[in-house]
Structures are given as structure tokens and as C-alpha cells.
Design an enzyme around this catalytic site. Sequence first.
Site, PDB file in Angstrom:
ATOM      1  N   GLU A  61       0.808  -1.221   0.000  1.00 19.60           N
ATOM      2  CA  GLU A  61       0.000   0.000   0.000  1.00 19.60           C
ATOM      3  C   GLU A  61       0.841   1.271   0.000  1.00 19.60           C
ATOM      4  O   GLU A  61       0.312   2.368   0.115  1.00 19.60           O
ATOM      5  CB  GLU A  61      -0.950   0.006   1.217  1.00 19.60           C
ATOM      6  CG  GLU A  61      -1.962  -1.128   1.189  1.00 19.60           C
ATOM      7  CD  GLU A  61      -3.070  -0.996   2.231  1.00 19.60           C
ATOM      8  OE1 GLU A  61      -3.036  -0.060   3.050  1.00 19.60           O
ATOM      9  OE2 GLU A  61      -3.975  -1.853   2.226  1.00 19.60           O
ATOM     10  N   ASP A  94     -18.627   3.039  10.902  1.00 18.78           N
ATOM     11  CA  ASP A  94     -17.210   2.982  10.498  1.00 18.78           C
ATOM     12  C   ASP A  94     -16.912   3.988   9.383  1.00 18.78           C
ATOM     13  O   ASP A  94     -16.080   3.744   8.519  1.00 18.78           O
ATOM     14  CB  ASP A  94     -16.818   1.539  10.071  1.00 18.78           C
ATOM     15  CG  ASP A  94     -15.319   1.374   9.873  1.00 18.78           C
ATOM     16  OD1 ASP A  94     -14.537   2.159  10.433  1.00 18.78           O
ATOM     17  OD2 ASP A  94     -14.920   0.448   9.133  1.00 18.78           O
ATOM     18  N   CYS A 103     -13.090 -15.487  13.321  1.00 17.62           N
ATOM     19  CA  CYS A 103     -12.229 -15.993  12.242  1.00 17.62           C
ATOM     20  C   CYS A 103     -12.282 -15.159  10.971  1.00 17.62           C
ATOM     21  O   CYS A 103     -11.301 -15.082  10.227  1.00 17.62           O
ATOM     22  CB  CYS A 103     -12.612 -17.429  11.884  1.00 17.62           C
ATOM     23  SG  CYS A 103     -12.949 -18.473  13.314  1.00 17.62           S
TER      24      CYS A 103
HETATM   25  O1  LIG Z   1     -10.252   2.446  12.743  1.00 15.30           O
HETATM   26  C1  LIG Z   1      -9.062   2.221  12.559  1.00 15.30           C
HETATM   27  O2  LIG Z   1      -8.188   2.417  13.415  1.00 15.30           O
HETATM   28  C2  LIG Z   1      -8.687   1.696  11.219  1.00 15.30           C
HETATM   29  C3  LIG Z   1      -7.365   1.429  10.850  1.00 15.30           C
HETATM   30  C4  LIG Z   1      -7.086   0.971   9.547  1.00 15.30           C
HETATM   31  C5  LIG Z   1      -5.650   0.749   9.246  1.00 15.30           C
HETATM   32  O3  LIG Z   1      -4.812   1.230  10.032  1.00 15.30           O
HETATM   33  O4  LIG Z   1      -5.269   0.103   8.267  1.00 15.30           O
HETATM   34  C6  LIG Z   1      -8.178   0.786   8.645  1.00 15.30           C
HETATM   35  C7  LIG Z   1      -9.478   1.099   9.131  1.00 15.30           C
HETATM   36  N1  LIG Z   1      -9.696   1.522  10.374  1.00 15.30           N
HETATM   37  C8  LIG Z   1     -10.646   0.989   8.306  1.00 15.30           C
HETATM   38  O5  LIG Z   1     -11.754   1.280   8.769  1.00 15.30           O
HETATM   39  C9  LIG Z   1     -10.515   0.562   6.981  1.00 15.30           C
HETATM   40  O6  LIG Z   1     -11.507   0.490   6.234  1.00 15.30           O
HETATM   41  C10 LIG Z   1      -9.227   0.223   6.508  1.00 15.30           C
HETATM   42  C11 LIG Z   1      -8.834  -0.258   5.265  1.00 15.30           C
HETATM   43  C12 LIG Z   1      -7.493  -0.426   5.341  1.00 15.30           C
HETATM   44  C13 LIG Z   1      -6.580  -0.922   4.317  1.00 15.30           C
HETATM   45  O7  LIG Z   1      -5.371  -0.810   4.513  1.00 15.30           O
HETATM   46  O8  LIG Z   1      -7.076  -1.422   3.259  1.00 15.30           O
HETATM   47  N2  LIG Z   1      -7.056  -0.063   6.585  1.00 15.30           N
HETATM   48  C14 LIG Z   1      -8.105   0.333   7.316  1.00 15.30           C
HETATM   49 CA   LIG Z   2     -11.976   1.707  11.119  1.00 15.80          CA
END
Ligand SMILES: O=C(O)c1cc(C(=O)O)c2c(n1)C(=O)C(=O)c1cc(C(=O)O)[nH]c1-2
Ligand SMILES: [Ca+2]
Length: 720
Positions: free
Chosen positions: A86, A325, A638
Amino acid sequence: MSARSALVPIILTLVVAGTGCTVSSTAVLDDDTARVAADAEPGNWLSHGRTYGEQRFSPLTRISTETVAGLGLAWSYDLGMNRGAEATPIVRDGVMYVTSAWSIVHAISAKTGAKRWVYDPKVSREVGPKACCDVVNRGVAVHGGKVFVGVIDGRLVALDAATGVVAWETVTVDQSQPYTITGAPRVANGLVYIGNGGAEYGVRGYVSAYDAQTGALRWRFYTVPGNPATGPDGAASDSVLERMRATWTGEWWQNGGGGTVWDAIVYDPEFDQLLVGVGNGSPWNQQIRSPGGGDNLFLASIVALDAKTGAYKWHYQTTPGETWDYTATQPIMLADLTIGGTPRKVAMQAPKNGFFYVINRANGQLISADPYLDMKAAKDTPRGAPVAWAYAVDTKTGRPIENPEARFKAGTTLIHPNPDGGHNWHPMSYSPQTGLVYIPIQDGAIDFAHDPAYTRLEGFQNLGVLIGTLPDDPQVRKAIRNGYRGALLAWDPIARKAAWRAERRGAYNGGTLAVAGGVVFQGTIDGHFLAMDAKTGKELWSFDNQAATLAGPVSYELDGEQYISVPAGYGGVFFLINGLFLPREGSPANARVYTFKLGGSAPRPVIQFARIPTPKPPVLPVTADQYRRGGFLYDTFCLNCHGIAAITGGVLPDLRKSGRLQDAVLWKAAVVDEELASRGMPRFSRHISAADAELIRAYVAGQAGLLFNQEQERTPPATQ
Ligand SMILES: O=C(O)c1cc(C(=O)O)c2c(n1)C(=O)C(=O)c1cc(C(=O)O)[nH]c1-2
Ligand SMILES: [Ca+2]
């Protein structure tokens, strides 16, 4: 690299990016000034979004609508593991700094792809289950001869840019809590800014500033209030603590409150302020988190802080009383736009909630907010008609006009958009030439229901929401799968509507890059890397990267040649949870950085993988109720790693094909006896009994049966 050589002496004609303001002087550019004047160094990609304003627009012109068809692979670099890729690479003076999963930093020759050094922070694999969305990393910051990386276990590490040797490291979180870091640090004013994640599990979010030279903490700003009984925090946020608290009810601190700053942190040099994107509430369900309602500041907000002191300046809350969320951590972009004849200094964001916001960054006032998803399309789906959480935003008050049904107070409600968001972390870009913002979007809905039996589970996800087990009926599954779509949207922030939309095969496609040659680049979830005409969206070129390409692409120039580079790799949340929605099967191949130039002729790496047939699963003697309970337990414990309905994206073990599924003793050893803890399996012994483990096995065996039967239909067994 010494601090001295990081100073770039030039006769400076400083065009402050996007402002039209030209300052002429003779000066020495320090790193911060260089980033402000990044257009004076178009050959480099100096910070996460190229300039401080993070428009991800490269002024380089060799690769254009005319020439792009001649792009070929210059080199590719193996990132050494098959987890999500990413990172946005940083390119400075011929060296690319890029991260892989597990926060490993690679310094590579930007010209040849040859390895310079690799730094591995050696994170314990037991940290893995703390990451909601894979152990990903979105990149480094480079400043003053140092490379800064946020580590998934909560450390912030400074490396010598020349050697990769650790200059300093500091722990930025309470490591006994489920905090993680996936976002890229930003640097300005000699400070390194870093946030953290963990709001699915239950933490209290904040952003911190560290001295770039020494690693000393300079300030911290908590985005949500803590337990009032413990008093103020001695932090920069103290001055607004009372104001925050007044918007919360009940005992919200019990589960941290959330509000993590896990991605967007943007430095705005014109106002010497930091704009931070704040995440969702913890638990998600506001009925549990803050039972009397309230806006719950600063959840789902953009908050502006004094960049030197962390003092509060203003905020804009996109989703008051957040409960779905709907993070506002998505990339924030600064620009100068002329709106209705008036030049405005704006911040733009397309957060998860489906609306595109243009905000006056002098004071946080809303200029416009428009749905970038079709919020009114109440199309029937196999699960009914979706309920958009809001149809519009009142520009006078800045508040959404909410749909009263959306707070799932009466039974199960199909919510649009789903928690992946209409747009997630995948970087968007802006071309000042077309005036368009290029946003990777997706359009899906999911069932939400209040969890009446909610209790906090230490170390696990605590959502307070029941999402509902996927039905076994293959026709229903097919319809749900087809109902989740992705596209690239070219959004006109002044006309407040889309200029064009290009459909993609599946949701969760890659970040975008706009270049001055009139081209927009984007990777896709099905493993391709595309070039489009920025004006029309017409596809001009594509390359099969053979792996999901989700990261932010960059462009740089070396010895008269322009390069386009993008990391690609299976992994990331879609490959853990959303296997059902993948248009192309995951592979165990390692993530790679793919770098292109005109006339590039490096061979494409050969990636082959054998599809392993599903062994005939055991049939366990359970009742329909027990099977359903197995599904519920599977979803609770899971699903986050092994996928909806045990459909994996190919990164973590496919339980349907696991040898352990055949044997109750081996299954229990993994699920209950913690045999795989050192490899990253959560410690379930306090939560899953041996009897429940058998019900989970029965559910997974049922799911394996569905796949086994499908495979048999496709390939009838050979008759003797
Ligand atoms: O609420 C959080 O602390 C948090 C952290 C992260 C993260 O750090 O990757 C994601 C999300 N939420 C989240 O809601 C989300 O949709 C998400 C997608 C991703 C990703 O890397 O594809 N990280 C995260
Ligand atoms: Ca989140």
C-alpha cells in the site's frame, strides 16, 4: 547522507504549489522549503502526496496522451513477501524508499531497481491480529538525511537515509493496547507527525509530533476525550477537552472511543497548520458507545491543529455521531480553487461516507458537500433496498440530512455505503489542468444490526454491530457479489459533479496519479495498471501487474527519462476479508514494485501458482442451529483473517483446504490450544471452548463442501 548535503542550494524561483504566488530570491532550500517548492524539483517525489498539498500531480510531461502507449517495464523489484502493498514510494536524488507489509523499508536505485539497503524492524508476528486490515504500511517520509517509518507495533523509527542504520526509535503507543501504525509519517517544521490505528478493537486515537533530529515527543493531540475521572492529559488537546466531552454520553472511554488518525495527515504551509483525518468510533455502534447520542467530537472529522504546538484551530465533522465505520481518515488534498469568481484556499476530501467535501481551510467552514455515490438509488438487492445514511448535507449548517432509518435501531438495516466506504485510503489525485479529482470509488451495502449481547472482548474487534452471516445459497451469493461495484470517478469540485466515470471489475481499486502530459494512472484490484486520458477517462495503455495494484503511483525523472512506479501485491483487507468480491484469485506471489518508462523492455516476472483442489471435507453431525452458531462464532473470531464464509483472498491459509479441518484434534490445537500463536494466530483459549471450536469446524466444513461441490461440477471425476 549528512544533514548538510540534504540542503539544496538553488537560485530560487519559488512557486508555492497551486497558489500562483511567485517568490524570487537567492536561498538555500532546506527540506521543508523544498517540499513547498516541489515544482522546482519535478524529478523527485519528495513526500507522500508529492507536495505538501498532496495533489499527486506530477508536472513532468514526457509521458503524455501521445506517448503513453510506448510505456514498458523498466524494472520490477521483489518486496520479499506476499502481503499487502500500500506504500507510496518516495524518490529523492535517484533513490526510491518504499515499504512492504510488516513495516519493512527498502531503499532501491530508482533507475535500475537494484537494492541499496533493507531495514526490517523485526515485528513479532503476534502483533498481526491487532491489525484490522492486514499488516500493511503506506510509506515513509524522508527529511534531513533520515527516513522515517511508522511500525505496525507502534514504534516510530528514524533511519540514516544512506545506510538504513537506525538513528533513533521511539514507542509512540501503549503496546499493551491494540494500537497499530499503518500510515505514512509526514514531516514539516523539523517535526515528524504520526498517528495510529485500532478503532475496531478499542483504543483512544491521537496524533503526535516528534523532533526529527532526536525523536523526542514535542506534542500530542487526542481526538476523543478520555475518562473524565482521570483528568486532563497534559496534552495539546486539553484546551478542547471539555468541548469534546460535552458531545459524548455514558461511559464511552470503556472501549477507548476510537477516533484513530490512521492515514491522512496533511501539512498546510500557508496556514502553518496540520490537517488530520479522524476515524470511526469505538465500538462502531453509537447506541453502545454513547447511548445518549451526541456528535462525539472529533470522530469522523477533519481537525486543523497548529503545526508547531498541536493547538486546536478548527474542525469540520463529516459524520456527527458516527456509527457505521465512516472514517474521515481518507486522503486530504489542499488546493486553490476559484469558486463563483472568488479564489478560495480549500481542503478536499472524499471520506468513506459517500460525500465529497470542499472546506475553507482558513476556518473549517463547509463550502460544498455533494454525494459522489448515488445516495438516492434505492435499488433492490438480494437483501432488499439499501438505506443511504444521508441523502444530502445542509451547506448552511454543515450538517448531514440523515436518514432516520439508518441508525439500525429497529432490526437489521441494509446500510449504504458499507464500512469499506465509498472511498477508502487509496490516494486520489487532482490535475490543475483538467480541474478534476480522480477518486477510486466503490458502491456497496451491508446489513447492520444492533448487537444486544455486546460485551467487550479484550484484544479482539469490538464493533457492537452484527453484520450477518453470508447465506449459503450460491445464487444469492452471486447477486451480492455482483452488487458490489467499483469505478474511477473524475470529480469536478467546482461544478460539484462527476465529469466522467470508468467502471472497474470489482470494488477496492488502486490509488491514482495525474501527470501534466494529460494522463491519469490507476491500478486495479484485478491486477492491472491503467493509463487514461485525464479529460475523458479513455483507456490509453494497460499492463498486467499480475497482482492487485492498490498503492499510490508516483512519477519521477532521471537522466532525461520519466518513470512511473507503483507497488503491487496480494494482501490488504480485501484479501483477508473480502475474498467473495475478488475478480481474480489471489496468488502466493510476492509483492513487487513495478516501474515503467517509455521504451522500457524489462521482462515481466513470471508468476505461476497451482490451484490446490479442495479435499473432500468431513461431514460433522450438527443440527441446523448448531451450524448457524458455528457461522456466528466464525464471523466473530475468524472472518477478519480467513474471509467471509471462509472464502480467502489467498494470503492467509484457506481453512476450507486446511488439513486441520479433517481432524478435530489438530483443529482444536490451532483454534483453542494456541499452537499457532507465534505465527500470528490470535490467542483464543479464553474465548472459544473446545465444543465451540467443533461448531466452527462444522461451519467451515460446510463452506468447504460448497467449494468442493463446485469444483466437482467443473471437473467431473475421471471414470475408471
Ligand atoms: O479504525 C481504525 O483504526 C482503522 C485502521 C485501519 C488501518 O490502520 O489500516 C483501517 C481502518 N480503520 C478501516 O476502517 C478501513 O476500512 C481500513 C482499510 C485499510 C486498508 O489498509 O485497506 N485499513 C483500514
Ligand atoms: Ca476503522
